[in-house]
Write an enzyme that holds these catalytic residues in place. Structure first.
Site, PDB file in Angstrom:
ATOM      1  N   LEU A   8       0.833  -1.210   0.000  1.00  0.00           N
ATOM      2  CA  LEU A   8       0.000   0.000   0.000  1.00  0.00           C
ATOM      3  C   LEU A   8       0.868   1.260   0.000  1.00  0.00           C
ATOM      4  O   LEU A   8       1.630   1.481   0.936  1.00  0.00           O
ATOM      5  CB  LEU A   8      -0.916  -0.001   1.231  1.00  0.00           C
ATOM      6  N   ARG A  15       1.807  13.999   7.228  1.00  0.00           N
ATOM      7  CA  ARG A  15       2.634  14.226   8.417  1.00  0.00           C
ATOM      8  C   ARG A  15       4.121  14.374   8.087  1.00  0.00           C
ATOM      9  O   ARG A  15       4.905  14.813   8.914  1.00  0.00           O
ATOM     10  CB  ARG A  15       2.431  13.084   9.432  1.00  0.00           C
ATOM     11  N   GLN A  72      -5.494   3.792  -6.863  1.00  0.00           N
ATOM     12  CA  GLN A  72      -6.566   4.049  -5.884  1.00  0.00           C
ATOM     13  C   GLN A  72      -6.882   5.542  -5.900  1.00  0.00           C
ATOM     14  O   GLN A  72      -6.086   6.362  -5.475  1.00  0.00           O
ATOM     15  CB  GLN A  72      -6.116   3.641  -4.478  1.00  0.00           C
ATOM     16  N   ASP A 102       5.066   2.159   4.314  1.00  0.00           N
ATOM     17  CA  ASP A 102       5.743   2.977   5.328  1.00  0.00           C
ATOM     18  C   ASP A 102       6.242   2.149   6.511  1.00  0.00           C
ATOM     19  O   ASP A 102       6.537   2.674   7.572  1.00  0.00           O
ATOM     20  CB  ASP A 102       4.841   4.140   5.791  1.00  0.00           C
ATOM     21  N   ARG A 331      37.237  11.588  -8.576  1.00  0.00           N
ATOM     22  CA  ARG A 331      35.960  11.824  -9.241  1.00  0.00           C
ATOM     23  C   ARG A 331      35.714  10.762 -10.307  1.00  0.00           C
ATOM     24  O   ARG A 331      36.521   9.859 -10.515  1.00  0.00           O
ATOM     25  CB  ARG A 331      35.934  13.232  -9.827  1.00  0.00           C
ATOM     26  N   SER A 403      58.278  19.235  -9.874  1.00  0.00           N
ATOM     27  CA  SER A 403      57.271  19.955  -9.086  1.00  0.00           C
ATOM     28  C   SER A 403      56.740  21.156  -9.850  1.00  0.00           C
ATOM     29  O   SER A 403      57.469  21.805 -10.590  1.00  0.00           O
ATOM     30  CB  SER A 403      57.887  20.454  -7.780  1.00  0.00           C
TER      31      SER A 403
HETATM   32  C1  UD1 Z   1      -2.188   1.628   9.892  1.00  0.00           C
HETATM   33  C2  UD1 Z   1      -3.182   0.645  10.529  1.00  0.00           C
HETATM   34  C3  UD1 Z   1      -2.864   0.507  12.008  1.00  0.00           C
HETATM   35  C4  UD1 Z   1      -1.464   0.039  12.198  1.00  0.00           C
HETATM   36  C5  UD1 Z   1      -0.484   0.977  11.490  1.00  0.00           C
HETATM   37  C6  UD1 Z   1       0.885   0.375  11.549  1.00  0.00           C
HETATM   38  C7  UD1 Z   1      -5.260   0.800   9.251  1.00  0.00           C
HETATM   39  C8  UD1 Z   1      -6.640   1.341   9.255  1.00  0.00           C
HETATM   40  N1  UD1 Z   1      -4.535   1.104  10.326  1.00  0.00           N
HETATM   41  O1  UD1 Z   1      -2.398   2.917  10.480  1.00  0.00           O
HETATM   42  O2  UD1 Z   1      -3.745  -0.434  12.633  1.00  0.00           O
HETATM   43  O3  UD1 Z   1      -1.131  -0.036  13.561  1.00  0.00           O
HETATM   44  O4  UD1 Z   1      -0.880   1.165  10.097  1.00  0.00           O
HETATM   45  O5  UD1 Z   1       1.723   0.770  10.562  1.00  0.00           O
HETATM   46  O6  UD1 Z   1      -4.878   0.089   8.336  1.00  0.00           O
HETATM   47  N2  UD1 Z   1      -2.703   3.908   2.218  1.00  0.00           N
HETATM   48  C9  UD1 Z   1      -3.203   3.758   0.946  1.00  0.00           C
HETATM   49  N3  UD1 Z   1      -4.466   4.203   0.682  1.00  0.00           N
HETATM   50  C10 UD1 Z   1      -5.245   4.773   1.615  1.00  0.00           C
HETATM   51  C11 UD1 Z   1      -4.729   4.922   2.927  1.00  0.00           C
HETATM   52  C12 UD1 Z   1      -3.445   4.478   3.199  1.00  0.00           C
HETATM   53  O7  UD1 Z   1      -2.514   3.238   0.062  1.00  0.00           O
HETATM   54  O8  UD1 Z   1      -6.384   5.139   1.278  1.00  0.00           O
HETATM   55  C13 UD1 Z   1      -1.320   3.427   2.503  1.00  0.00           C
HETATM   56  C14 UD1 Z   1      -0.401   4.540   2.970  1.00  0.00           C
HETATM   57  O9  UD1 Z   1       0.288   5.107   1.860  1.00  0.00           O
HETATM   58  C15 UD1 Z   1       0.546   3.812   3.912  1.00  0.00           C
HETATM   59  C16 UD1 Z   1      -0.285   2.645   4.428  1.00  0.00           C
HETATM   60  O10 UD1 Z   1      -1.361   2.505   3.560  1.00  0.00           O
HETATM   61  O11 UD1 Z   1       1.692   3.304   3.250  1.00  0.00           O
HETATM   62  C17 UD1 Z   1      -0.764   2.861   5.856  1.00  0.00           C
HETATM   63  O12 UD1 Z   1      -1.536   4.031   5.937  1.00  0.00           O
HETATM   64  P1  UD1 Z   1      -1.382   5.038   7.148  1.00  0.00           P
HETATM   65  O13 UD1 Z   1      -2.318   6.171   6.925  1.00  0.00           O
HETATM   66  O14 UD1 Z   1       0.033   5.353   7.407  1.00  0.00           O
HETATM   67  O15 UD1 Z   1      -1.972   4.136   8.337  1.00  0.00           O
HETATM   68  P2  UD1 Z   1      -1.696   4.263   9.899  1.00  0.00           P
HETATM   69  O16 UD1 Z   1      -2.470   5.405  10.435  1.00  0.00           O
HETATM   70  O17 UD1 Z   1      -0.231   4.254  10.133  1.00  0.00           O
HETATM   71 CA    CA Z   2       1.591   4.494   8.860  1.00  0.00          CA
END
Ligand code: UD1
Ligand code: CA
Length: 451
Positions: A8, A15, A72, A102, A331, A403
């Site tokens: 994902l 943030r 998405q 992430d 270089r 030199s």
């Molecule tokens: C998410 C989890 C949380 C977990 C945490 C740990 C959910 C609802 N919550 O929260 O339980 O403890 O990760 O890392 O899953 N992303 C998409 N599409 C979206 C939303 C997010 O691709 O519509 C991707 C983001 O780019 C990211 C990842 O999903 O890489 C996680 O999303 P993020 O918003 O960071 O979730 P957390 O609040 O960290």
């Molecule tokens: Ca996250």
């Protein structure tokens, strides 16, 4: 049984406060999203599916054909993100691993363990958890009176009591594919209009399906990146992991806290890395070298038994037993053959220095081909740029450059030639001839050594 994987990477990452998408921020010399990609690729029968949305094109350009993509748009949460992969995976795989881009420090062993637990127990969902006092905004795992997982509660909707729970959802999952595609569309929408992937847990429990948890052994793997403080924490954890790998492999690192080795680097046994040293990109270091302190080596191949002190090396090739620094700059295209000595305040670009050649002090060598056992006197300059073109310099074996010689290119110094101190050499110097003065003139033939 076929396995697919989904990463994902579509979220907005507000943030991070950045113009660059979060998943493209650099960690240990690689982009964040490359970590789950590289770990999941060998575990998947099809190329991993990366869910893109925010800055989709930029992300896709970096990953290229290492993945398949699902767009998405808009981004309605993690469950909605996973659903976008359905057209690419439905009917093609039986098991699906899901990771967030992430969470880059999750190891291959951990994914493997989840996959194995999942398949052994024929679960519909298996998830990774860990116990921690620092909640970091993670979802909390709620268990029933028998200790079975019941629900994941997101921090944003948790009660005070639930916030105190200390078993956290790391965000790595394995699903039975058929069940996933059937359950995903039935996830309820959250008060903020999002669909939480974590709600699949309660769906499975309510339907009486098998859910398993795996607990994370190394808490560093759970460092997720939502802001730049997390990014620095992940970098430190990754640095420790890489340094430990090399120390266990026979490399001495005097001060791991100030030694920065990117994951792409390799180092031979009994090499010693001194503090404040950065080893980056496509760099290889042979055995028995001493590198640092205060040295940057990037995209450079270094042979064995070399010493590099207080220097910057970029896109260079260094053969065995070469001694460099302090304060040298290599270089792109610098190639130092075996036994070369390059002392302080020298710069070499796009040049070959033959075996045993010495360049002790204050020199610039650019676009030159230099033979073996040449002495490059202090302050020698190849004047390679005439304002329009870069011109080549050729220097034969056993040449002695006095030199402060200025070698005005294009120019050739034949085998065994010498220049006097302060010579400004504008014409070729034949083999075994001495040229002196400004502009330099050949004043004498030199005796050829025997043999
Ligand atoms: C998410 C989890 C949380 C977990 C945490 C740990 C959910 C609802 N919550 O929260 O339980 O403890 O990760 O890392 O899953 N992303 C998409 N599409 C979206 C939303 C997010 O691709 O519509 C991707 C983001 O780019 C990211 C990842 O999903 O890489 C996680 O999303 P993020 O918003 O960071 O979730 P957390 O609040 O960290
Ligand atoms: Ca996250």
């Amino acid at each position: 049984m076929k396995t697919g994987s989904i990463i994902l990477a579509a979220g907005k990452s507000t943030r991070m406060k950045s113009a660059i998408p979060k998943v493209l921020h650099v960690l240990g010399g690689k982009k964040m999203v490359e970590y789950p990609l590289e770990v999941l690729t060998p575990l998947s029968d099809l190329k991993p599916v990366v869910i893109v949305g925010n800055e989709a094109e930029t992300v896709q350009k970096v990953i290229g054909d290492r993945a398949q993509y699902a767009l998405q748009e808009p981004q309605l949460g993690t469950a909605h993100a996973v659903l976008q992969a359905k057209p690419l995976l439905d009917g093609k795989v039986d098991t699906i691993l899901v990771a967030y881009a992430d969470m880059p420090l999750i190891s291959r062993d951990t994914f493997q363990q989840i996959l194995e637990t999942h398949q052994t127990h024929r679960a519909v969902m298996t998830l990774l958890t860990f116990q921690s006092e620092k909640a970091r905004g993670f979802g909390r795992l709620l268990r029933d009176e028998n200790g079975n997982p019941r629900e994941i509660i997101e921090e944003s909707v948790a009660t005070q009591e639930q916030l105190a729970l200390r078993e956290l959802n790391v965000g790595v999952y394995c699903f039975d594919a058929a069940w996933l595609w059937e359950a995903l569309p039935r996830i309820p929408v959250s008060p903020k209009g999002e669909y939480f992937l974590t709600d699949l847990l309660s769906s499975a429990v309510v339907a009486g399906k098998m859910v398993k948890t795996v607990s994370l052994a190394d808490p560093d793997e759970a460092i997720g990146i939502n802001n730049r403080i997390h990014l620095a924490e992940a970098e430190a954890a990754l640095r420790k992991r890489v340094n430990n790998h090399w120390m266990l492999g026979g490399v001495t690192i005097l001060d791991p806290a100030t030694t920065y080795i990117e994951t792409t680097v390799t180092i031979g046994q009994d090499s010693v890395i001194l503090p404040n040293t950065y080893l980056m990109g496509n760099t290889t270091i042979g055995e028995g070298c001493q590198i640092g302190p205060n040295t940057i080596v990037k995209d450079t191949q270094i042979g064995s038994r070399c010493r590099v002190t207080f220097s910057v090396l970029e896109k260079a090739i260094i053969e065995d037993q070469v001694d460099i620094g302090p304060f040298a700059h290599l270089r792109e295209g610098a190639h130092l053959a075996q036994g070369v000595h390059m002392g302080n305040f020298g710069e070499i670009k796009n040049s070959y220095l033959g075996p045993g050649t010495k360049m002790g002090h204050f020199s610039y060598i650019g676009d030159a081909t230099i033979g073996a056992e040449v002495n490059i006197g202090a302050g020698t300059i190849t004047c390679n740029f005439d304002g329009v073109r870069k011109n080549p310099t050729e220097i034969g074996d056993h040449v002695f450059i006095g030199s402060d010689s200025m070698l005005v290119a294009p120019i050739k110094l034949g085998e065994g030639a010498r220049t006097g101190a302060g010579a400004v050499v504008t014409k070729n110097v034949p083999d075994y001839s001495l040229a002196v003065g400004v502009p330099a003139r050949v004043i004498r033939k030199l005796a050829k050594p025997d043999g």
